[in-house]
Design a protein around this motif. Structure first.
Motif, PDB file in Angstrom:
ATOM      1  N   ARG A 295       0.802  -1.226   0.000  1.00  0.00           N
ATOM      2  CA  ARG A 295       0.000   0.000   0.000  1.00  0.00           C
ATOM      3  C   ARG A 295       0.835   1.276   0.000  1.00  0.00           C
ATOM      4  NH1 ARG A 295      -3.616  -3.234   3.443  1.00  0.00           N
ATOM      5  NH2 ARG A 295      -2.500  -2.569   5.303  1.00  0.00           N
ATOM      6  N   LEU A 296       2.054   1.188   0.476  1.00  0.00           N
ATOM      7  CA  LEU A 296       2.874   2.398   0.610  1.00  0.00           C
ATOM      8  C   LEU A 296       3.046   3.188  -0.693  1.00  0.00           C
ATOM      9  CD1 LEU A 296       5.710   1.278   3.069  1.00  0.00           C
ATOM     10  CD2 LEU A 296       3.679   2.620   3.595  1.00  0.00           C
ATOM     11  N   PRO A 297       3.361   2.524  -1.810  1.00  0.00           N
ATOM     12  CA  PRO A 297       3.544   3.317  -3.038  1.00  0.00           C
ATOM     13  C   PRO A 297       2.279   4.066  -3.448  1.00  0.00           C
ATOM     14  CG  PRO A 297       4.454   1.116  -3.319  1.00  0.00           C
ATOM     15  CD  PRO A 297       3.677   1.110  -2.033  1.00  0.00           C
ATOM     16  N   ARG A 298       1.135   3.516  -3.102  1.00  0.00           N
ATOM     17  CA  ARG A 298      -0.116   4.201  -3.452  1.00  0.00           C
ATOM     18  C   ARG A 298      -0.317   5.441  -2.576  1.00  0.00           C
ATOM     19  NH1 ARG A 298      -5.861   3.113  -2.585  1.00  0.00           N
ATOM     20  NH2 ARG A 298      -6.957   4.097  -4.318  1.00  0.00           N
ATOM     21  N   TYR A 299      -0.030   5.312  -1.300  1.00  0.00           N
ATOM     22  CA  TYR A 299      -0.048   6.502  -0.442  1.00  0.00           C
ATOM     23  C   TYR A 299       0.887   7.564  -1.029  1.00  0.00           C
ATOM     24  CZ  TYR A 299      -2.073   3.609   3.358  1.00  0.00           C
ATOM     25  OH  TYR A 299      -2.855   2.797   4.133  1.00  0.00           O
ATOM     26  N   TYR A 300       2.054   7.113  -1.381  1.00  0.00           N
ATOM     27  CA  TYR A 300       3.077   8.010  -1.908  1.00  0.00           C
ATOM     28  C   TYR A 300       2.589   8.751  -3.151  1.00  0.00           C
ATOM     29  CZ  TYR A 300       7.796   9.485  -3.233  1.00  0.00           C
ATOM     30  OH  TYR A 300       8.906  10.227  -3.546  1.00  0.00           O
ATOM     31  N   ARG A 301       1.945   8.008  -4.023  1.00  0.00           N
ATOM     32  CA  ARG A 301       1.410   8.625  -5.243  1.00  0.00           C
ATOM     33  C   ARG A 301       0.352   9.669  -4.934  1.00  0.00           C
ATOM     34  NH1 ARG A 301      -2.800   6.290  -8.289  1.00  0.00           N
ATOM     35  NH2 ARG A 301      -2.242   4.173  -7.648  1.00  0.00           N
ATOM     36  N   TYR A 302      -0.584   9.347  -4.045  1.00  0.00           N
ATOM     37  CA  TYR A 302      -1.623  10.314  -3.692  1.00  0.00           C
ATOM     38  C   TYR A 302      -1.037  11.556  -3.017  1.00  0.00           C
ATOM     39  CZ  TYR A 302      -5.755   7.732  -5.151  1.00  0.00           C
ATOM     40  OH  TYR A 302      -6.719   7.130  -5.912  1.00  0.00           O
ATOM     41  N   LEU A 303      -0.059  11.355  -2.166  1.00  0.00           N
ATOM     42  CA  LEU A 303       0.574  12.487  -1.501  1.00  0.00           C
ATOM     43  C   LEU A 303       1.272  13.382  -2.522  1.00  0.00           C
ATOM     44  CD1 LEU A 303       1.952  10.580   1.586  1.00  0.00           C
ATOM     45  CD2 LEU A 303       0.222  12.389   1.654  1.00  0.00           C
ATOM     46  N   GLY A 304       1.913  12.774  -3.514  1.00  0.00           N
ATOM     47  CA  GLY A 304       2.546  13.546  -4.579  1.00  0.00           C
ATOM     48  C   GLY A 304       1.527  14.406  -5.310  1.00  0.00           C
ATOM     49  N   GLU A 305       0.348  13.838  -5.545  1.00  0.00           N
ATOM     50  CA  GLU A 305      -0.701  14.596  -6.228  1.00  0.00           C
ATOM     51  C   GLU A 305      -1.229  15.730  -5.345  1.00  0.00           C
ATOM     52  OE1 GLU A 305      -3.522  11.683  -7.587  1.00  0.00           O
ATOM     53  OE2 GLU A 305      -2.115  10.888  -9.071  1.00  0.00           O
ATOM     54  N   LEU A 306      -1.342  15.455  -4.052  1.00  0.00           N
ATOM     55  CA  LEU A 306      -1.791  16.505  -3.132  1.00  0.00           C
ATOM     56  C   LEU A 306      -0.794  17.667  -3.098  1.00  0.00           C
ATOM     57  CD1 LEU A 306      -3.161  14.331  -0.184  1.00  0.00           C
ATOM     58  CD2 LEU A 306      -4.495  15.864  -1.650  1.00  0.00           C
ATOM     59  N   ILE A 307       0.479  17.335  -3.098  1.00  0.00           N
ATOM     60  CA  ILE A 307       1.499  18.389  -3.138  1.00  0.00           C
ATOM     61  C   ILE A 307       1.324  19.228  -4.407  1.00  0.00           C
ATOM     62  CG2 ILE A 307       3.974  18.838  -3.436  1.00  0.00           C
ATOM     63  CD1 ILE A 307       4.494  16.423  -1.584  1.00  0.00           C
ATOM     64  N   ALA A 308       1.154  18.553  -5.529  1.00  0.00           N
ATOM     65  CA  ALA A 308       0.963  19.255  -6.809  1.00  0.00           C
ATOM     66  C   ALA A 308      -0.254  20.175  -6.761  1.00  0.00           C
ATOM     67  CB  ALA A 308       0.828  18.244  -7.946  1.00  0.00           C
ATOM     68  N   GLN A 309      -1.255  19.778  -5.974  1.00  0.00           N
ATOM     69  CA  GLN A 309      -2.461  20.601  -5.840  1.00  0.00           C
ATOM     70  C   GLN A 309      -2.314  21.679  -4.767  1.00  0.00           C
ATOM     71  OE1 GLN A 309      -5.629  17.770  -5.072  1.00  0.00           O
ATOM     72  NE2 GLN A 309      -4.947  16.576  -6.835  1.00  0.00           N
ATOM     73  N   GLY A 310      -1.173  21.704  -4.131  1.00  0.00           N
ATOM     74  CA  GLY A 310      -0.926  22.725  -3.121  1.00  0.00           C
ATOM     75  C   GLY A 310      -1.547  22.443  -1.760  1.00  0.00           C
ATOM     76  N   VAL A 311      -1.968  21.197  -1.532  1.00  0.00           N
ATOM     77  CA  VAL A 311      -2.550  20.860  -0.226  1.00  0.00           C
ATOM     78  C   VAL A 311      -1.429  20.704   0.801  1.00  0.00           C
ATOM     79  CG1 VAL A 311      -3.931  19.186   1.052  1.00  0.00           C
ATOM     80  CG2 VAL A 311      -4.499  19.710  -1.331  1.00  0.00           C
ATOM     81  N   GLU A 312      -1.555  21.384   1.925  1.00  0.00           N
ATOM     82  CA  GLU A 312      -0.480  21.365   2.911  1.00  0.00           C
ATOM     83  C   GLU A 312      -0.640  20.311   3.994  1.00  0.00           C
ATOM     84  OE1 GLU A 312       0.672  24.987   4.750  1.00  0.00           O
ATOM     85  OE2 GLU A 312       1.333  25.874   2.852  1.00  0.00           O
TER      86      GLU A 312
ATOM     87  N   LEU B 212      10.456   3.789   1.578  1.00  0.00           N
ATOM     88  CA  LEU B 212      10.504   2.988   0.355  1.00  0.00           C
ATOM     89  C   LEU B 212      11.928   2.894  -0.217  1.00  0.00           C
ATOM     90  CD1 LEU B 212       7.228   4.200  -1.397  1.00  0.00           C
ATOM     91  CD2 LEU B 212       7.695   1.875  -0.592  1.00  0.00           C
ATOM     92  N   GLY B 213      12.819   3.690   0.337  1.00  0.00           N
ATOM     93  CA  GLY B 213      14.195   3.655  -0.150  1.00  0.00           C
ATOM     94  C   GLY B 213      14.385   4.391  -1.462  1.00  0.00           C
ATOM     95  N   ILE B 214      13.450   5.312  -1.775  1.00  0.00           N
ATOM     96  CA  ILE B 214      13.609   6.047  -3.026  1.00  0.00           C
ATOM     97  C   ILE B 214      14.161   7.454  -2.770  1.00  0.00           C
ATOM     98  CG2 ILE B 214      11.995   4.720  -4.409  1.00  0.00           C
ATOM     99  CD1 ILE B 214       9.833   6.632  -3.714  1.00  0.00           C
ATOM    100  N   ASP B 215      14.787   7.604  -1.597  1.00  0.00           N
ATOM    101  CA  ASP B 215      15.520   8.838  -1.325  1.00  0.00           C
ATOM    102  C   ASP B 215      16.974   8.674  -1.780  1.00  0.00           C
ATOM    103  OD1 ASP B 215      15.962   6.849   0.561  1.00  0.00           O
ATOM    104  OD2 ASP B 215      16.469   8.256   2.149  1.00  0.00           O
ATOM    105  N   ARG B 216      17.256   7.559  -2.416  1.00  0.00           N
ATOM    106  CA  ARG B 216      18.618   7.300  -2.887  1.00  0.00           C
ATOM    107  C   ARG B 216      18.557   6.805  -4.333  1.00  0.00           C
ATOM    108  NH1 ARG B 216      19.305   2.841   1.668  1.00  0.00           N
ATOM    109  NH2 ARG B 216      17.685   4.148   2.554  1.00  0.00           N
ATOM    110  N   VAL B 217      19.715   6.683  -4.937  1.00  0.00           N
ATOM    111  CA  VAL B 217      19.779   6.236  -6.329  1.00  0.00           C
ATOM    112  C   VAL B 217      19.915   4.718  -6.392  1.00  0.00           C
ATOM    113  CG1 VAL B 217      21.264   6.243  -8.374  1.00  0.00           C
ATOM    114  CG2 VAL B 217      20.695   8.399  -7.228  1.00  0.00           C
ATOM    115  N   HIS B 218      19.156   4.102  -7.279  1.00  0.00           N
ATOM    116  CA  HIS B 218      19.291   2.662  -7.519  1.00  0.00           C
ATOM    117  C   HIS B 218      19.724   2.449  -8.967  1.00  0.00           C
ATOM    118  CE1 HIS B 218      17.133   1.563  -3.771  1.00  0.00           C
ATOM    119  NE2 HIS B 218      16.388   2.615  -4.029  1.00  0.00           N
ATOM    120  N   ASN B 219      20.892   1.874  -9.145  1.00  0.00           N
ATOM    121  CA  ASN B 219      21.360   1.607 -10.507  1.00  0.00           C
ATOM    122  C   ASN B 219      20.816   0.288 -11.022  1.00  0.00           C
ATOM    123  OD1 ASN B 219      22.884   3.963 -10.755  1.00  0.00           O
ATOM    124  ND2 ASN B 219      24.617   3.031  -9.678  1.00  0.00           N
ATOM    125  N   ILE B 220      20.335   0.339 -12.256  1.00  0.00           N
ATOM    126  CA  ILE B 220      19.661  -0.809 -12.859  1.00  0.00           C
ATOM    127  C   ILE B 220      20.300  -1.133 -14.201  1.00  0.00           C
ATOM    128  CG2 ILE B 220      17.433  -1.652 -13.746  1.00  0.00           C
ATOM    129  CD1 ILE B 220      15.999   0.237 -11.933  1.00  0.00           C
TER     130      ILE B 220
END
Lengths: 214, 214
Positions: free
Chosen positions: A14-31, A79-87
């Motif tokens: 569920r975490l990535p989905r929370y993350y996605r919604y929060l990203g959208e809220l930021i884009a909408q300026g919700v604090e 989620l560990g996406i505050d760092r770079v992952h080489n693929i």
DNA sequence: TAGATTGTTAATCGATTAACAATC
DNA sequence: TAGATTGTTAATCGATTAACAATC
């Protein structure tokens, strides 16, 4: 150092989905947002949101709710996406090229550094600036370039054989697009993307949709 | 007519995997298998296999086990892949073309009939013999060609808008590759393939793998 | 028949939801 | 302060596993 109790995969899903919604809220300026408003937006219970988040820490504040930007950042860290992952991607077919051409991953710190293929005709070409190398150079490339994740977009027999050769190179995860289960030591994490299984689930739910509907 | 009790999505998620293993057993010439042998092969409990299967009927025989071919066929029927599903793909980018070029789906009865794109340069070209049409013809095409499933491989805003225009065309399902949740009437089934979420789960499990390992 | 293995009921385990005291 | 909302404990619900009688 305190041992954290393991988090169930149900929560991790569920975490990535929370993350996605929060990203959208930021884009909408919700604090800020309360678990109740957030639950309505996402179609889950407020209880579940609070329980899920509290596995990782108290990110909210009584009487106020959650700070959107802060929560976004915290979940990103979890989620560990505050760092770079080489693929690297093995298999420069349609899917491999699609992955290499998809710029969204880059934004989240997932950097596709190279493609590998056994077809000499593909070697030397590039997709989106990412070069295709011969397959027999993959182990060496992984070791020299700090590669963490290998995406396998090859047929299943090749995927099974390749997974074996990747053990011991230091990779930490396999993103497996082949329609098979890979047997690797448990310190290599396998994440499967089984498109035909996804399609079969869709088929089931279509065919039985009168039963599935609530 | 007797109402069947609804089957949980947890069970439905497992069915395609059973189906895959049974297909492999057939290829190996195995005629029958007990829930116990099957459980060892798949890494699940025998109890779960028997429970899962008994939701749909008594496919086994005491003292014998399950007939592999028969069970394969029965699960195929349950999944609805004993029939043809016509699909169109909207978005002839890398992913759309990858889907069109992937022949495995065809084998299971999923027929990709056409691609659609808004880019005039792509219209008229073909991938694997599947033609690209202009996006504004999609509704008409769906109605005239008995299309059941639409795969959306377009950016998220386009996906949201397209999902709306597809309501009422008679499609039964959307295979959604866009990184967003689609709001459609509940008689249209949405199956999401969210690759970035998959990658984030992999990231989580890599970063926390000492905790995740049992 | 005797042995094997299912189908199914009962027990356990884990995940979700409800409730509310703590606290901002 | 009073009102709002979290963090967290307790209750419920559902899914998994265990056990065994039925039966091939």
């Amino acid at each position: 150092m305190m041992e954290q109790k393991p988090i169930s995969q149900a929560i991790i899903k569920r975490l990535p989905r929370y993350y996605r919604y929060l990203g959208e809220l930021i884009a909408q300026g919700v604090e800020r947002i309360s678990s109740n408003e957030f639950s309505k937006l996402m179609g889950v219970t407020a209880s579940q949101i609070r329980q899920d988040l509290n596995n990782f820490g108290g990110f909210g504040q009584q009487g106020y709710g959650y700070n959107v930007k802060n929560l976004y950042m915290e979940i990103g860290k979890i989620l560990g996406i505050d760092r770079v992952h080489n693929i690297v991607v093995i298999g420069a077919g349609n899917f491999g090229r699609a992955l290499a051409g998809y710029s969204d991953f880059e934004r989240r710190g997932f950097r596709i550094k190279a493609l590998f293929d056994r077809d000499p005709k593909k070697v030397g070409t590039d997709i989106n600036g990412i070069e295709v190398y011969p397959i027999d150079q993959v182990q060496d490339y992984i070791r020299k370039n700090n590669i963490e994740i290998v995406a396998l977009t090859v047929p299943k027999d090749a995927a099974i054989a390749l997974a074996q050769t990747l053990v011991g190179t230091g990779i930490k995860g396999i993103w497996n697009f082949a329609h098979t289960d890979l047997r690797v030591p448990k310190d290599i994490i396998v994440e499967n993307v089984h498109l035909s299984e996804s399609l079969m689930r869709l088929s089931y739910n279509i065919v039985h949709r009168d039963k599935v509907l609530k």
